[in-house]
Design a protein around this motif. Structure first.
Motif, short mmCIF file in Angstrom:
data_model
loop_
_atom_site.label_atom_id
_atom_site.label_comp_id
_atom_site.label_asym_id
_atom_site.label_seq_id
_atom_site.Cartn_x
_atom_site.Cartn_y
_atom_site.Cartn_z
N SER A 279 0.82 -1.21 0.00
CA SER A 279 0.00 0.00 0.00
C SER A 279 0.85 1.27 0.00
CB SER A 279 -0.93 0.01 1.21
OG SER A 279 -1.88 -1.00 1.10
N ALA A 280 2.04 1.20 0.60
CA ALA A 280 2.92 2.37 0.65
C ALA A 280 3.38 2.80 -0.75
CB ALA A 280 4.15 2.05 1.51
N ASP A 281 3.40 1.88 -1.70
CA ASP A 281 3.84 2.18 -3.06
C ASP A 281 2.70 2.67 -3.95
OD1 ASP A 281 6.48 1.39 -2.55
OD2 ASP A 281 6.02 -0.70 -3.00
N LYS A 282 1.50 2.64 -3.43
CA LYS A 282 0.32 2.96 -4.25
C LYS A 282 0.41 4.35 -4.87
CE LYS A 282 -4.59 2.09 -3.92
NZ LYS A 282 -5.68 1.78 -3.03
N GLY A 283 0.86 5.34 -4.11
CA GLY A 283 0.94 6.70 -4.63
C GLY A 283 1.91 6.83 -5.79
N ARG A 284 3.04 6.15 -5.71
CA ARG A 284 4.02 6.21 -6.78
C ARG A 284 3.53 5.46 -8.02
NH1 ARG A 284 7.14 5.75 -2.36
NH2 ARG A 284 7.34 3.51 -2.53
N VAL A 285 2.90 4.32 -7.83
CA VAL A 285 2.41 3.54 -8.97
C VAL A 285 1.29 4.30 -9.69
CG1 VAL A 285 1.26 1.41 -9.69
CG2 VAL A 285 3.11 1.31 -8.01
N PHE A 286 0.37 4.88 -8.92
CA PHE A 286 -0.74 5.60 -9.54
C PHE A 286 -0.28 6.93 -10.10
CE2 PHE A 286 -3.09 2.38 -7.62
CZ PHE A 286 -4.37 2.39 -8.13
N GLY A 287 0.62 7.61 -9.41
CA GLY A 287 1.12 8.90 -9.89
C GLY A 287 0.13 10.02 -9.62
N ARG A 288 0.58 11.22 -9.86
CA ARG A 288 -0.25 12.39 -9.63
C ARG A 288 -1.44 12.38 -10.58
NH1 ARG A 288 2.53 18.04 -8.64
NH2 ARG A 288 3.33 16.73 -6.99
N GLY A 289 -2.62 12.37 -10.01
CA GLY A 289 -3.83 12.35 -10.84
C GLY A 289 -4.03 11.04 -11.58
N GLY A 290 -3.32 9.98 -11.21
CA GLY A 290 -3.46 8.69 -11.87
C GLY A 290 -2.73 8.61 -13.20
N ARG A 291 -1.79 9.51 -13.43
CA ARG A 291 -1.11 9.55 -14.73
C ARG A 291 -0.27 8.31 -14.99
NH1 ARG A 291 0.84 15.70 -14.15
NH2 ARG A 291 -1.20 16.65 -14.42
N ASN A 292 0.45 7.84 -13.98
CA ASN A 292 1.31 6.66 -14.19
C ASN A 292 0.49 5.44 -14.53
OD1 ASN A 292 3.44 8.29 -13.52
ND2 ASN A 292 3.74 7.44 -11.48
N ILE A 293 -0.55 5.17 -13.74
CA ILE A 293 -1.33 3.96 -13.97
C ILE A 293 -2.10 4.06 -15.29
CG2 ILE A 293 -3.43 4.56 -12.70
CD1 ILE A 293 -1.58 1.19 -12.66
N GLN A 294 -2.51 5.26 -15.67
CA GLN A 294 -3.18 5.43 -16.95
C GLN A 294 -2.23 5.15 -18.10
OE1 GLN A 294 -6.46 5.79 -17.32
NE2 GLN A 294 -6.06 5.43 -19.48
N ALA A 295 -0.98 5.58 -17.97
CA ALA A 295 0.02 5.30 -19.01
C ALA A 295 0.28 3.79 -19.11
CB ALA A 295 1.31 6.04 -18.71
#
Length: 128
Positions: free
Chosen positions: A56-72
């Motif tokens: 769960s601690a990595d969730k912010g980095r994986v999702f990215g700001r505004g969900g940009r990382n996970i969307q990519a």
């Protein structure tokens, strides 16, 4: 005229989704050992289900700001699956099984309610 030596998309080997997802997600993780993957290809429909879990601690980095990382990441997976004639569905779970009360924090399509601050921005402040 098509090149008879060049393989077409249908002749090419199916993509290794597990390796691709590891390549895309691991740079965002503190420890790469915590990434858990499950890829399931439907035998009856051209559909692939991918489930990933990480701390769960990595969730912010994986999702990215505004969900940009996970969307990519989703966009890359959808493009690769589309080239193979498949559609792909990605489920994301935060934390190892049993870490939270319900087993995992699952990403949902719903947005959380907006946060309210103590100030009222809509009404002007009275002058003194």
């Amino acid at each position: 005229m098509p090149d008879p030596v060049a393989p077409t998309v249908s002749q090419a080997a199916p993509p290794d989704y597990e390796a691709l997802i590891r390549f895309l997600v691991q740079p965002f993780l503190e420890s790469t050992d915590v990434l858990r993957l499950d890829c399931e290809v439907s035998q009856t429909r051209p559909k692939i289900w991918v489930r990933i879990a990480f701390e769960s601690a990595d969730k912010g980095r994986v999702f990215g700001r505004g969900g940009r990382n996970i969307q990519a990441i989703r966009t890359v997976l959808e493009a690769i699956a589309g080239l193979s004639g498949y559609s792909i569905h990605l489920d994301i779970f935060g934390g190892p099984p049993g870490a939270s009360g319900n087993g995992a924090d699952r990403e949902s399509g719903e947005k959380p309610p907006p946060r309210r601050s103590g100030s009222s921005r809509g009404s002007p402040r009275p002058r003194r």
